[in-house]
Design a protein around this motif. Structure first.
Motif, PDB file in Angstrom:
ATOM      1  N   SER A 604       0.816  -1.219   0.000  1.00  0.00           N
ATOM      2  CA  SER A 604       0.000   0.000   0.000  1.00  0.00           C
ATOM      3  C   SER A 604       0.850   1.270   0.000  1.00  0.00           C
ATOM      4  CB  SER A 604      -0.942  -0.001   1.206  1.00  0.00           C
ATOM      5  OG  SER A 604      -0.204  -0.043   2.402  1.00  0.00           O
ATOM      6  N   ARG A 612      -5.374   5.814  -3.430  1.00  0.00           N
ATOM      7  CA  ARG A 612      -5.984   5.829  -2.093  1.00  0.00           C
ATOM      8  C   ARG A 612      -7.384   6.449  -2.149  1.00  0.00           C
ATOM      9  NH1 ARG A 612      -0.860   7.902  -1.032  1.00  0.00           N
ATOM     10  NH2 ARG A 612      -1.717   9.942  -0.484  1.00  0.00           N
ATOM     11  N   SER A 616     -10.892   4.583  -1.174  1.00  0.00           N
ATOM     12  CA  SER A 616     -11.737   5.161  -0.131  1.00  0.00           C
ATOM     13  C   SER A 616     -13.154   5.378  -0.647  1.00  0.00           C
ATOM     14  CB  SER A 616     -11.139   6.484   0.362  1.00  0.00           C
ATOM     15  OG  SER A 616     -11.887   6.983   1.449  1.00  0.00           O
ATOM     16  N   ASN A 619     -14.892   2.052  -1.062  1.00  0.00           N
ATOM     17  CA  ASN A 619     -15.276   1.513   0.234  1.00  0.00           C
ATOM     18  C   ASN A 619     -16.536   2.207   0.765  1.00  0.00           C
ATOM     19  OD1 ASN A 619     -14.508  -0.355   2.372  1.00  0.00           O
ATOM     20  ND2 ASN A 619     -14.267   1.479   3.622  1.00  0.00           N
ATOM     21  N   ASP A 719     -14.442  -2.146   4.391  1.00  0.00           N
ATOM     22  CA  ASP A 719     -13.156  -2.304   5.086  1.00  0.00           C
ATOM     23  C   ASP A 719     -12.730  -0.914   5.558  1.00  0.00           C
ATOM     24  OD1 ASP A 719     -10.592  -2.705   5.968  1.00  0.00           O
ATOM     25  OD2 ASP A 719      -9.860  -3.654   4.133  1.00  0.00           O
ATOM     26  N   THR A 720     -12.890  -0.647   6.843  1.00  0.00           N
ATOM     27  CA  THR A 720     -12.622   0.705   7.355  1.00  0.00           C
ATOM     28  C   THR A 720     -11.166   1.128   7.162  1.00  0.00           C
ATOM     29  OG1 THR A 720     -12.346  -0.267   9.555  1.00  0.00           O
ATOM     30  CG2 THR A 720     -14.498   0.669   9.040  1.00  0.00           C
ATOM     31  N   LYS A 721     -10.274   0.156   6.957  1.00  0.00           N
ATOM     32  CA  LYS A 721      -8.855   0.510   6.734  1.00  0.00           C
ATOM     33  C   LYS A 721      -8.676   1.242   5.393  1.00  0.00           C
ATOM     34  CE  LYS A 721      -6.979  -3.612   7.177  1.00  0.00           C
ATOM     35  NZ  LYS A 721      -8.147  -4.476   7.481  1.00  0.00           N
ATOM     36  N   LEU A 722      -9.619   1.063   4.506  1.00  0.00           N
ATOM     37  CA  LEU A 722      -9.516   1.720   3.195  1.00  0.00           C
ATOM     38  C   LEU A 722     -10.054   3.150   3.215  1.00  0.00           C
ATOM     39  CD1 LEU A 722     -10.700  -1.152   0.804  1.00  0.00           C
ATOM     40  CD2 LEU A 722      -8.354  -0.498   1.372  1.00  0.00           C
ATOM     41  N   THR A 723     -10.793   3.494   4.248  1.00  0.00           N
ATOM     42  CA  THR A 723     -11.405   4.825   4.314  1.00  0.00           C
ATOM     43  C   THR A 723     -10.360   5.871   4.674  1.00  0.00           C
ATOM     44  OG1 THR A 723     -13.492   3.845   5.016  1.00  0.00           O
ATOM     45  CG2 THR A 723     -13.214   6.203   5.416  1.00  0.00           C
ATOM     46  N   ASN A 724     -10.310   6.933   3.865  1.00  0.00           N
ATOM     47  CA  ASN A 724      -9.354   8.013   4.118  1.00  0.00           C
ATOM     48  C   ASN A 724      -9.991   9.337   3.698  1.00  0.00           C
ATOM     49  OD1 ASN A 724      -7.147   9.879   4.037  1.00  0.00           O
ATOM     50  ND2 ASN A 724      -5.737   8.143   3.948  1.00  0.00           N
TER      51      ASN A 724
END
Length: 886
Positions: A604, A612, A616, A619, A719-724
């Motif tokens: 990543s 990114r 986001s 997601n 997948d909250t890790k993808l949220t930015n």
């Protein structure tokens, strides 16, 4: 199993080839079939069974598209999904169809006899009964066709008889001599909800009835149906109506006939309507029937089941009811009984099947006591066990059940479930689960009741009869109660309420947890589609021309629960364009996957801002689409997928990725772009699949993938890790900047291939640093070169076009960018043309001859043009002043 990437999708999207191929693939691989699996959570829907008489119309298309979206969504989520298909025998409607065929042969059903006629109906069903289910396949409906049922198949018939006999044994089914709605054309009784009331212009006939024992005292009554005067057995007034107190206990004389009629007091009478006196005809009006029962009045049947007058109506015998009306009114007039005739608009009941005016008639029929069944059905919804979507339909449902009358379930036709009752000459009536030939009481010969059950009796058992009840089957244990019923608001009373009552009675459980109500599909003018208006749109015509996916997406976009929608060909075109957009974008991705390795996930840290950002946004789309599907906001879910695919993935990310794909020297960056394009496209296709199943399957199969079908590939999970949010915000600023530069260049006609200097002035140092790191996006997509990035304190450039977006001032210096002399000449020519047009419009609007004769909408259009041209004129003049300073 891993499938090979085929890379073989055609250059142009051909829905006909795609849809036929993949539906066969799904059926061949039994992907719609559900086996009982207690280890998996179930999600089930029973189809509102279309009539065997029917063919696909827009209402079916919408209803089944909504169901298919929910089923495909839940199937992708891993539920054990069952969508139970089937069709309804549709008693009266089907019998009419076959009788029409016989009429062309010069025959009636009576010429054939009951058994031969029923065989003819089964033949007709065999020929046409599968027509609509085959059309549903064209729509893409993923029903479990291996479980297809018919309301008169052996299992459903057994369930019908079990319910009838059980209700009879509990005293909830009874025979009664009561007034019912009678259709003279279909020659059968109808339930209240099979009668459609239409407001029609008519007349109110005021007739005077002589008070017995007087020569000149009369009581005047008003009626809309003077032919029923022949069946009067009393006249009623309100007990508190002072006008008639002195006539208490008196009799009136029936005009033309001379029959003595008691004058009775009854609170049903509205003293403020008409004269406050109403005629009572117990055999031909439901309210009069009730009054007749209260006052023990005689019943005189004066109209036959075929709509003619009975033999004991004297000179009117054998006449059609409306011919009798004309003659009788003339006779009343000639003999001085007719006071006056008023124009009067009133609701007239029509048979839902054939539109014949219904006649209320007293006859012996079978009824279901509804109040004991209705109370648990009201409670199930009031307690929240069953939820209507939208919630407002709860009130409509409850109000109807609180005021329900007993249900007349017998029909005087031959096609349907025959009533399991047998009569013996000894007077014994036997209701039995099995056919009988002799009377259990005296051993004599018995005859079965000739009537059949109302169609809605069997369809009211549909959620459990289709799953094998009265047997205790594994299907019932896993799939009942069903998860959701999808249906139109027009059959809440016909079907929904009855399924709830029957489910609670015989399964001791609700038949479904949610009732998802949709509206009607109307034409572009908001009118109901009908044969009489000639405004119906054939869904198959749309599918043949544009494809099923296009029709489905058009029906779902903008659709909100419970509300009617309008059909526009422009929206069909728009959906077709969306399909083409997806196809072309997918072709681009496929053509640029050379050397792509699906199993290799890049670090990543190698992701760019655009990477990114798209992850986001993807997601967020997964979360939003899933949430809206769970809430039955299917139209909103479709809009979100559409906007993500068109606006963000196609219009932005693919464009941003192109330079990396084409750069063979930086293989690492190219592989990251390939990975992201494949990841986002393949997963977004899964989000789109419930709405547009064919095109998504075709593209997904051409992409590198795992599994046999997109249907079973799994629903994307947030997948909250993808949220930015920071990356989304920054990318938003860059995109707005690019759009602003593009707009300014277009405004001054800069050639797309020509680079232009762009100066960006930042509101903060932090933003300045971030934009500097990602200025390549602006350079590539806005043809901006060189780019100068200024701090907030730097001097503002002069002689430049300006635009402002969030945190950024954008300047486009024009010197050297355009040919000032050439641009000035072009603008002057445009200004001259505008002056001519404005002169022409002003002359038109200033001409009294035009403004007096032209339609209002034409005048408004001319005024709107005038305002638009004046705005353009001002803008061009400002541009010319600006150019003069360069």
């Amino acid at each position: 199993m891993e499938q090979e990437q085929t890379n073989n999708i055609s250059t142009v999207y051909d829905p006909q080839a795609v849809e036929a191929k993949w539906y066969k693939f799904w059926e061949d691989n039994r992907l719609f079939h559900a086996e009982v699996d207690p280890q998996k959570q179930a999600f089930s829907i029973v189809i509102p069974p279309p009539n065997v008489t029917g063919q696909l119309h827009m209402g079916h298309a919408l209803d089944n598209t909504l169901q298919d979206i929910l089923i495909r969504f839940k199937r992708q989520q891993g539920y054990n999904t069952l969508w139970m298909p089937g069709s309804d025998h549709a008693g009266i409607a089907t019998q009419i169809k076959v009788e029409e065929v016989l009429a062309k042969e010069g025959k009636t059903r009576y010429d054939l006899g009951r058994e031969t006629f029923i065989n003819r109906v089964w033949e007709w069903k065999g020929q046409y009964g599968s027509r609509i289910t085959n059309q549903l396949r064209r729509l893409g409906a993923s029903c479990d066709w291996e479980r297809e049922r018919f309301t008169m198949d052996e299992g459903c018939s057994k369930a019908v008889r079990e319910v009838f006999v059980s209700l009879y044994e509990q005293g909830l089914i009874y025979q009664g001599h009561r007034i019912t709605n009678w259709c003279p054309r279909c020659n059968t009784a109808l339930s209240d909800i099979e009668v459609e009331h239409e407001e029609q212009p008519g007349h109110l006939y005021h007739v005077r009835y002589l008070v017995e024992g007087t020569d000149s005292e009369y009581v005047t009554v008003a009626t809309t149906r003077p032919e029923t005067i022949l069946g009067d057995s009393g006249v009623a007034v309100h007990p508190e109506d002072g006008r008639y107190k002195h006539l208490a206990g008196k009799y009136l004389i029936l005009p033309l006939i001379g029959r003595r009629l008691p004058l009775v007091a009854d609170e049903y009478v509205d003293p403020s309507f008409g004269t406050g006196a109403v005629k009572i005809t117990p055999a031909h009006d439901p309210n009069d029937f009730d009054m007749g029962q209260r006052h023990k009045l005689a019943e005189f049947v004066v109209i036959n089941p075929d709509g003619t007058m009975t033999a004991d109506t004297g000179k009117y015998a054998g006449m059609d009811r409306y011919e009798c009306r004309k003659m009788l009114v003339n006779d009343l007039k000639d003999q001085g009984y007719l006071v006056k005739i008023d124009e009067h608009s009133h609701a007239v009941g029509h048979c839902q099947r054939c539109n014949t005016v219904v006649e209320p008639l007293v006859s012996k029929q079978w009824f279901v006591k509804m109040e004991p069944l209705a109370q648990p059905a009201i409670k199930a919804v009031a307690s929240g066990q069953i939820q209507f979507v939208p919630e407002r339909f709860t009130k409509i449902y409850t109000n109807w059940l609180e005021n329900i009358r007993d249900w007349c379930i017998s029909r005087q036709i031959w096609w349907g479930h025959r009533i399991p009752a047998w009569y013996c000459e000894c007077g014994e009536v036997t209701v039995s689960r099995e056919d009988i030939t002799v009377c259990p009481k005296c051993g004599g010969k018995v005859e079965q009741d000739p009537d059949v059950l109302d169609t809605w009796f069997s369809s009211g058992l549909w959620p459990f009869s289709t799953m094998g009840w009265p047997e205790d089957t594994a299907e019932l244990k896993q799939f009942y109660p069903t998860s959701v019923l999808v249906t139109g608001y027009d059959i809440i009373f016909f079907w929904v309420a009855r399924m709830i009552m029957m489910g609670l009675k015989f399964q001791k459980n609700i038949p479904f947890k949610h009732v998802f109500i949709h509206g009607l599909v109307r034409d572009s003018q908001g009118r109901k589609m009908s044969k009489s208006l000639g405004n119906g749109i054939d869904p198959l015509e749309v599918i043949d021309k544009y494809g099923a996916d296009t029709l489905r997406f058009m029906l779902i976009t903008g659709n909100t629960p419970g509300n009617d929608m309008r059909f526009y060909w422009e929206r069909v075109e728009s959906s077709r364009n969306f399909a083409n957009k997806i196809w072309n974008a997918s072709r681009f991705v496929l053509m640029n996957l050379e050397g792509f390795e699906q199993e290799v996930t890049p670090d990543s840290k190698a992701f760019t801002l655009a990477d990114r950002w798209i992850l986001s946004r993807y997601n967020a789309t997964v979360a939003d689409v899933t949430r809206n599907l769970e809430r039955f906001e299917l139209g909103e879910a479709a809009r979100m997928v559409y906007e993500f695919i068109w606006d963000e993935f196609c219009d932005w990310y693919i464009e941003l990725a192109k330079s990396r794909l084409y750069n063979k020297e930086d293989d690492k960056s190219r592989k990251v772009a390939q990975y992201l394009l494949h990841y986002v496209l393949s997963n977004t296709l899964k989000l789109l699949h419930p709405f547009m199943p064919f095109i998504t399957e075709a593209i997904w199969q051409s992409l590198p993938h795992q599994g046999i079908s997109i249907m079973t590939a799994g629903w994307p999970v947030e997948d909250t890790k993808l949220t930015n949010h920071e990356d989304e915000q920054l990318m938003g600023v860059i995109m707005e900047t690019i759009k602003a530069v593009r707009n300014m260049r277009a405004e001054v006609n800069v050639h797309p291939g020509k680079k232009s200097q762009v100066i960006l002035k930042m509101a903060s140092c932090e933003l300045k640093e971030k934009i500097e790191d990602n200025s390549s996006y602006i350079k590539t997509l806005a043809a901006a070169e060189p780019i100068t990035i200024l701090a907030a304190s730097d001097v503002t450039p002069e002689n430049a076009m300006t635009a402002v977006v969030s945190g950024v001032e954008i300047y486009l210096p024009l010197k050297g960018l355009i040919d000032v002399e050439k641009e000035t000449a072009r603008l002057n020519k445009e200004l001259s043309n505008l002056d001519k047009e404005l002169s022409r419009i002003s002359g038109k609007l200033g001409n009294p001859g035009f403004t007096a004769k032209a339609p209002a909408d034409v005048i408004e259009k001319e005024k709107a043009k005038q305002a638009e041209f004046v705005e353009k004129q001002i803008a061009i003049k400002e541009r010319l002043v600006y150019l003069a300073q360069l």
